[in-house]
Write a protein that holds these residues in place. Structure first.
Motif, short mmCIF file in Angstrom:
data_model
loop_
_atom_site.label_atom_id
_atom_site.label_comp_id
_atom_site.label_asym_id
_atom_site.label_seq_id
_atom_site.Cartn_x
_atom_site.Cartn_y
_atom_site.Cartn_z
N GLY A 152 0.70 -1.25 0.01
CA GLY A 152 -0.05 -0.17 -0.17
C GLY A 152 0.70 1.47 0.00
O GLY A 152 0.35 2.19 -0.01
N GLU B 90 -3.82 9.85 -3.32
CA GLU B 90 -4.02 9.17 -2.17
C GLU B 90 -5.65 9.60 -1.58
O GLU B 90 -6.01 10.84 -1.98
CB GLU B 90 -3.46 9.38 -1.04
CG GLU B 90 -1.92 8.64 -1.17
CD GLU B 90 -1.28 8.40 0.10
OE1 GLU B 90 -1.72 8.67 1.24
OE2 GLU B 90 0.05 7.96 0.08
N ALA B 116 -1.65 -0.85 -8.37
CA ALA B 116 -0.82 -0.14 -7.41
C ALA B 116 0.43 -0.19 -7.64
O ALA B 116 1.51 0.26 -6.82
CB ALA B 116 -1.09 -0.89 -5.92
N ALA B 122 -3.06 1.90 -4.56
CA ALA B 122 -2.23 2.06 -3.51
C ALA B 122 -3.24 2.16 -2.22
O ALA B 122 -3.21 1.76 -1.22
CB ALA B 122 -1.12 2.81 -3.21
N SER B 123 -4.04 3.27 -2.59
CA SER B 123 -4.89 3.78 -1.34
C SER B 123 -5.88 2.60 -0.93
O SER B 123 -6.31 2.59 0.29
CB SER B 123 -5.97 4.92 -1.79
OG SER B 123 -5.04 6.10 -2.13
N VAL B 125 -5.31 -0.54 -0.81
CA VAL B 125 -4.34 -1.55 -0.15
C VAL B 125 -3.95 -0.95 1.23
O VAL B 125 -4.30 -1.75 2.34
CB VAL B 125 -3.05 -1.81 -0.92
CG1 VAL B 125 -2.05 -2.81 -0.15
CG2 VAL B 125 -3.28 -2.45 -2.22
N ARG B 126 -3.60 0.06 1.47
CA ARG B 126 -3.56 0.94 2.39
C ARG B 126 -4.68 0.88 3.52
O ARG B 126 -4.41 0.46 4.81
CB ARG B 126 -3.20 2.36 2.32
CG ARG B 126 -3.10 3.11 3.49
CD ARG B 126 -2.96 4.80 3.19
NE ARG B 126 -1.84 5.28 2.77
CZ ARG B 126 -0.97 6.23 3.22
NH1 ARG B 126 -1.30 6.94 4.47
NH2 ARG B 126 0.12 6.43 2.56
N HIS B 129 -4.99 -2.50 5.10
CA HIS B 129 -4.02 -2.72 6.12
C HIS B 129 -4.61 -1.89 7.46
O HIS B 129 -4.79 -2.53 8.60
CB HIS B 129 -2.78 -2.12 5.86
CG HIS B 129 -1.96 -3.04 4.91
ND1 HIS B 129 -1.48 -4.31 5.23
CD2 HIS B 129 -1.34 -2.77 3.74
CE1 HIS B 129 -0.74 -4.77 4.41
NE2 HIS B 129 -0.75 -4.10 3.49
#
Lengths: 255, 255
Positions: A152, B90, B116, B122-123, B125-126, B129
């Motif tokens: 991420g 993001e 990503a 990526a946001s 995936v972040r 988490h």
């Protein structure tokens, strides 16, 4: 620069389960086109002939090898260039590509993952370009990218810097340097460590980095024990710290 | 941070032949495990719902989809975050992962390649988490790495910096900055360009860089027209210059 009558250089990815038990079926981690290409080749440049034979036996289970193992030519990269942590290891590899000049396709393979990425082999590819050979990269697993995507962290600006210094002071300084870079530019910083040093590396990161800096650790990618974690340093400090002593890990620092 | 009763987030790579004809069989570029995972999923977060349906139809040919397309939930990433050249984009994507909190596995997919990486996502995936979801990256083609490996440039220390500035002066300055970095540290510098600007980018490189600096260009990876070239600038200037106007290209600068 198509090869013409020359052979081509195929970059053949290997599974990431090197040295692991049990190993996953090859077709679960490699596309058919990659397995078919590997099964066709008779001439290889490899990190290690023994592990390459083991790999080719797994290929044979899925797609029968076009040439018996005994009739294959397996040339190993010179020892000194494939010791881990060697970030350049450049040498004149044109001699290894003699079969291609004779019209044979040649495969380049490393013990795990994609040759020439976080692994030796770039000199062989460079030699192929010097000789005007066509270079054909095949699709397969690349642990760095699996961890980056699953972290991420910023995947639109990132760097892989290989291994960090082993000396504790030098390592901590390098970690802080990478943090400055990651925080100031937004460029995710990836690096690797040998398994038995994973715990020490994680400790260094948690000690050296700012509480809000994000740290990702991934290991065992494509394996049942695959695991990618990404937290701010402050959360890492609270939560139990994971550090697999047996699997190579990929680390990343980002904002 | 295993998901427990929660669903997992699968990072599902797509082929690199987006918008190309003819398209290669899916199993030639994706391993079985990736195709099987894609065929199981009912809930998706994607760059574009239309192209995701086209992708899932290709999956269905190899492994029948567990859920009819009409019963799938396809959520698109907010427009503003997936415009090309946006290096961060993001946003709080936790809302998109509601199905995972209800116990459903969710797939993240982009139009081509690995979500990503050099792509939005990526946001998401972040957010996974943050929510304590397990993130499972699947194996597939990544054009950046195929070009890097096939370039023969240093693959043990490299960076991807996304898109360069469009303004000619700013672009030339950025190119020289990347060259300084590549020559002084040995870190290969990768970047991308939109197809119709490939020729202009190459011209800029040949004008701005030193004769001995090596430049790689790769395009059409995994396609019949796949091509990766790597030469010193002086040799590029002599040889005919290749610049495909129609295929996205990956560029690299190294020593």
């Amino acid at each position: 620069m198509a090869g013409g009558r020359h052979g081509r250089l195929f970059l053949v990815p290997a599974p990431l389960d090197f040295g692991c038990e049990p190993q996953s079926p090859l077709q679960d981690v490699l596309p058919d086109a990659t397995i078919r290409a590997a099964a066709r080749l008779q001439h290889w440049v490899c990190e290690n002939a023994k592990t390459t034979r083991a790999y080719l036996k797994r290929v044979d289970v899925v797609t029968p090898l076009a040439h018996p193992l005994q009739q294959m030519q397996l040339q190993e990269l010179p020892r000194e260039v494939h010791k881990k942590g060697d970030h350049l290891g450049e040498f004149d590899a044109r001699g290894l590509l003699a079969p291609a000049l004779d019209g044979h396709d040649v495969g380049l393979v490393s013990e795990a993952g994609m040759p020439a990425i976080a692994d030796p082999g770039a000199s062989v590819v460079r030699a192929a370009h010097q000789l005007g050979l066509e270079v054909v990269p095949l699709v397969g697993p690349i642990s760095l990218m699996l961890v980056l995507a699953a972290s991420g962290l910023n995947g639109q600006n990132f760097a892989f810097v290989g291994y960090l210094p082993q000396d504790p002071a030098a390592r901590a300084a390098r970690v802080r340097e990478l943090e400055r870079l990651a925080l100031s530019t937004g460029q995710t910083q990836l690096f690797i460590e040998t398994p038995y040093r994973n715990a020490a590396m994680l400790q260094t990161l948690l000690q050296a980095l700012a509480p809000s800096t994000r740290v990702a650790i991934g290991s065992g990618l494509t394996l049942p024990q695959a695991r990618v974690q990404c937290h701010a340093v402050r959360d890492w400090r609270e939560s139990g710290v994971f550090a697999d002593k047996h699997t190579p890990a990929v680390f990343a620092i980002g904002r």
